[in-house]
Motif scaffolding. Structure first.
Motif, mmCIF file in Angstrom:
data_model
loop_
_atom_site.group_PDB
_atom_site.id
_atom_site.type_symbol
_atom_site.label_atom_id
_atom_site.label_comp_id
_atom_site.label_asym_id
_atom_site.label_seq_id
_atom_site.Cartn_x
_atom_site.Cartn_y
_atom_site.Cartn_z
ATOM 1 N N GLY A 107 0.786 -1.223 0.000
ATOM 2 C CA GLY A 107 0.000 0.000 0.000
ATOM 3 C C GLY A 107 0.817 1.270 0.000
ATOM 4 N N GLN A 108 2.132 1.169 0.106
ATOM 5 C CA GLN A 108 2.962 2.371 0.113
ATOM 6 C C GLN A 108 2.972 3.000 -1.275
ATOM 7 N N VAL A 109 2.896 4.344 -1.321
ATOM 8 C CA VAL A 109 2.854 5.063 -2.593
ATOM 9 C C VAL A 109 4.221 5.007 -3.266
ATOM 10 N N LEU A 110 4.205 4.594 -4.522
ATOM 11 C CA LEU A 110 5.430 4.555 -5.313
ATOM 12 C C LEU A 110 5.565 5.781 -6.198
ATOM 13 N N ALA A 111 4.460 6.222 -6.796
ATOM 14 C CA ALA A 111 4.496 7.367 -7.707
ATOM 15 C C ALA A 111 3.088 7.893 -7.901
ATOM 16 N N SER A 112 2.992 9.099 -8.474
ATOM 17 C CA SER A 112 1.702 9.726 -8.780
ATOM 18 C C SER A 112 1.700 10.170 -10.232
ATOM 19 N N ILE A 113 0.529 10.032 -10.872
ATOM 20 C CA ILE A 113 0.375 10.405 -12.278
ATOM 21 C C ILE A 113 -0.616 11.561 -12.367
ATOM 22 N N ASP A 114 -0.246 12.585 -13.108
ATOM 23 C CA ASP A 114 -1.141 13.710 -13.372
ATOM 24 C C ASP A 114 -2.050 13.333 -14.541
ATOM 25 N N THR A 115 -3.388 13.387 -14.333
ATOM 26 C CA THR A 115 -4.353 12.900 -15.337
ATOM 27 C C THR A 115 -5.351 14.009 -15.681
ATOM 28 N N PRO A 116 -4.971 14.999 -16.428
ATOM 29 C CA PRO A 116 -5.912 16.104 -16.732
ATOM 30 C C PRO A 116 -7.123 15.656 -17.540
ATOM 31 N N GLU A 117 -6.951 14.777 -18.495
ATOM 32 C CA GLU A 117 -8.082 14.327 -19.313
ATOM 33 C C GLU A 117 -9.068 13.536 -18.462
ATOM 34 N N LEU A 118 -8.536 12.656 -17.629
ATOM 35 C CA LEU A 118 -9.414 11.873 -16.774
ATOM 36 C C LEU A 118 -10.163 12.755 -15.780
ATOM 37 N N ALA A 210 7.468 12.103 -17.572
ATOM 38 C CA ALA A 210 7.384 11.089 -18.626
ATOM 39 C C ALA A 210 5.930 10.886 -19.041
ATOM 40 N N LEU A 211 5.708 10.754 -20.349
ATOM 41 C CA LEU A 211 4.374 10.507 -20.874
ATOM 42 C C LEU A 211 3.940 9.090 -20.531
ATOM 43 N N ILE A 212 2.774 8.970 -19.936
ATOM 44 C CA ILE A 212 2.237 7.664 -19.569
ATOM 45 C C ILE A 212 1.102 7.342 -20.521
ATOM 46 N N ASP A 213 1.289 6.333 -21.359
ATOM 47 C CA ASP A 213 0.281 5.922 -22.338
ATOM 48 C C ASP A 213 -0.128 4.497 -22.023
ATOM 49 N N ALA A 214 -1.180 4.369 -21.228
ATOM 50 C CA ALA A 214 -1.602 3.035 -20.794
ATOM 51 C C ALA A 214 -2.185 2.214 -21.924
ATOM 52 N N GLY A 215 -2.623 2.859 -22.997
ATOM 53 C CA GLY A 215 -3.230 2.119 -24.095
ATOM 54 C C GLY A 215 -2.238 1.610 -25.111
ATOM 55 N N SER A 216 -0.951 1.954 -24.970
ATOM 56 C CA SER A 216 0.053 1.523 -25.934
ATOM 57 C C SER A 216 0.456 0.080 -25.669
#
Length: 401
Positions: A107-118, A210-216
Motif C-alpha cells: 500500500g505504500q505510494v510509489l508514484a503519482s500520475i497527473d491525469t488532466p483528461e481523466l 514522462a508521458l504515460i500511455d496506458a493504451g500503448s
C-alpha cells in the motif's frame, strides 16, 4: 771320472707332459663350470621372462553402496513474488517516491500520475449524474401526482402508466450515470501507484514528466517490486533422476558470491512432465533469505543427496570395459583365470558406478584391466608371487567411490 745318475731324478720331457695334462684338466674344469653357470642363468632368464609374461592385475571387491551419492545441477534463484508495475491511466508522471533497492510496505505510494483528461471526464460524468438525478426527481413527482388524480378519474390509466414508465426510465439513467462516475473514480485511483505487497524495488523505468500511455502495446513497466524474504529455486532434473527427488526433501546449494558456504532449500513441487527437448523435469524449491543475502536471478549449484538403489553394487568406473561386445567387467575365478561378465549401469557417479545387474558381492573385479586380456587368461594379482601366494589383500570398491 765317470758320470753318476740320481735314481729319483725325472727327465725334463716328462715334467712338461705332466704340466700340459694339468693345464688341459684345468681348462676343462673352467669350461664345464662356465657352461653350467650359463645354463643356470639361461634357465633363470627363461623363468623370469615367463613370469613377466603373466599380466599383473589389481582386484577390488564390489560393495553395496551406503548412499546413492550426490547429484549436482545448475539452477537459478527467483523472487518468491515478483510484480511488474504498469500504469493503468494516461497522463504524465507527476512524482516518484522510491528508487531501486528501497524496501516498501504493501500500500505504500510509489508514484503519482497527473491525469488532466481523466479529471475532466470525471467532472463531466458528475454533471451528467446531477442532471439525471434532477430529471428523475421531476419524473417521480409527476408520476405521484398523476397517480393521485387517477383515484378521482381526472386522468386516464394510460396517462398514469406513461408517467410511471417515464420515471422508471429516468431512474435507470441515474443508475447509468452513477456507474460512469464510479468507473472514473476507480480509474482515478490508479493515478496513485502503490506497492502490492511488502518487498524491495528492483526496477524504476520512469521519471518525472514522462508521458504515460496506458493504451500503448509497447509501454514499459514503471516499477518492479519483488518479495525476497523467501526465494524460489528452479532446477531441471534429468529424467532418470526425477523419481529420486520428492516433495518434502531438501537440497544444498552454493552461489559464486559466497564461496565455501552452503544454503538449504526445500523441495516443494515437481512439474510432473518431461521436457521433450531437454529430457528433464522442472523442480521447484524454496529457501529462506534472512538478511537478503541472496539475490533473485542468481545462478546456483544444487547438490542433491541421492538414496542408495536396492540391489546395486558399486565399483570404480575404471573397471568398466566397453567394446564391440558391450559393457563388461573382468573378474577372476577361483583358479585365477579371467572371466568377463556383462553388466548394466544403474547410476553413474563419475569416478564410480552403481551396477544394477551382472555382479555379485563375492566377485573379484579387475580394476583397470590391461589391453589384450582374453577369457580364460591366467593373471597374477598384485601382491602375490608367481606361485599364487598372497602377499596382500584386494582393495574395496569403496576406496574408489
Amino acid at each position: 771320472m765317470s758320470d753318476q745318475t740320481t735314481p729319483h731324478s725325472v727327465p725334463p720331457q716328462r715334467l712338461l707332459s705332466f704340466a700340459g695334462i694339468a693345464g688341459a684338466l684345468a681348462a676343462l674344469v673352467i669350461l664345464a663350470t662356465g657352461s653350467a653357470v650359463r645354463a643356470k642363468a639361461s634357465h633363470q632368464l627363461k623363468d623370469w621372462t615367463e613370469a613377466q609374461a603373466v599380466p599383473v592385475v589389481k582386484t577390488i571387491e564390489p560393495i553395496a553402496p551406503a548412499s546413492g551419492g550426490a547429484l549436482n545441477l545448475p539452477g537459478r534463484l527467483e523472487s518468491f513474488t515478483d510484480a511488474p508495475i504498469y500504469a493503468r491511466v494516461n497522463g504524465y508522471l507527476k512524482s516518484w517516491r522510491v528508487d531501486i533497492g528501497d524496501h516498501v510496505k504493501a500500500g505504500q505510494v510509489l508514484a503519482s500520475i497527473d491525469t488532466p483528461e481523466l479529471d475532466q471526464q470525471l467532472l463531466q460524468a458528475k454533471a451528467d449524474l446531477a442532471s439525471a438525478q434532477a430529471d428523475a426527481a421531476l419524473a417521480k413527482t409527476s408520476a405521484e401526482r398523476w397517480q393521485a388524480l387517477l383515484s378521482s378519474d381526472s386522468v386516464s390509466r394510460q396517462e398514469v402508466d406513461d408517467r410511471t414508465q417515464d420515471f422508471a426510465q429516468k431512474k435507470a439513467r441515474v443508475a447509468a450515470a452513477q456507474a460512469n462516475v464510479d468507473r472514473l473514480v476507480a480509474m482515478k485511483a490508479f493515478a496513485t501507484i502503490v506497492a502490492p505487497f511488502d518487498g524491495v524495488v528492483t526496477a524504476r523505468n520512469t521519471d518525472v514528466g514522462a508521458l504515460i500511455d496506458a493504451g500503448s502495446s509497447s509501454h514499459a513497466q514503471l516499477f518492479s517490486v519483488s518479495s525476497v524474504d523467501r526465494l524460489r529455486v528452479y532446477v531441471h532434473v534429468p529424467q532418470s533422476y526425477a523419481p529420486m527427488v520428492k516433495p518434502g526433501g531438501t537440497a544444498n546449494f552454493t552461489v559464486p558470491e559466497y564461496p565455501g558456504q552452503r544454503f538449504t532449500a526445500n523441495v516443494v513441487g515437481l512439474a510432473d512432465a518431461v521436457n521433450a527437448s531437454s529430457g528433464t523435469t522442472l523442480v521447484q524449491l524454496q529457501a529462506d533469505n534472512p538478511g537478503h543475502r541472496l539475490m533473485p536471478g542468481s545462478f546456483v549449484t544444487l547438490h542433491f543427496a541421492l538414496p542408495a538403489l536396492a540391489g546395486a553394487m558399486r565399483i570404480p568406473a575404471s573397471a568398466l570395459i566397453f567394446d564391440e561386445q558391450g559393457l563388461r567387467v573382468a573378474t577372476l575365478d577361483a583358479q585365477g583365470e579371467v572371466r568377463f561378465k556383462p553388466v548394466a549401469i544403474q547410476q553413474d557417479l563419475g569416478n564410480a558406478v552403481d551396477i544394477g545387474s551382472g555382479l555379485a558381492a563375492s566377485d573379484r573385479v579387475i580394476d583397470t584391466p590391461p589391453d589384450g586380456l582374453n577369457e580364460g587368461d591366467h593373471v597374477r594379482v598384485d601382491g602375490t608371487d608367481s606361485a599364487g601366494n598372497t602377499g596382500g589383500t584386494s582393495d574395496k570398491a569403496a576406496h574408489h567411490g
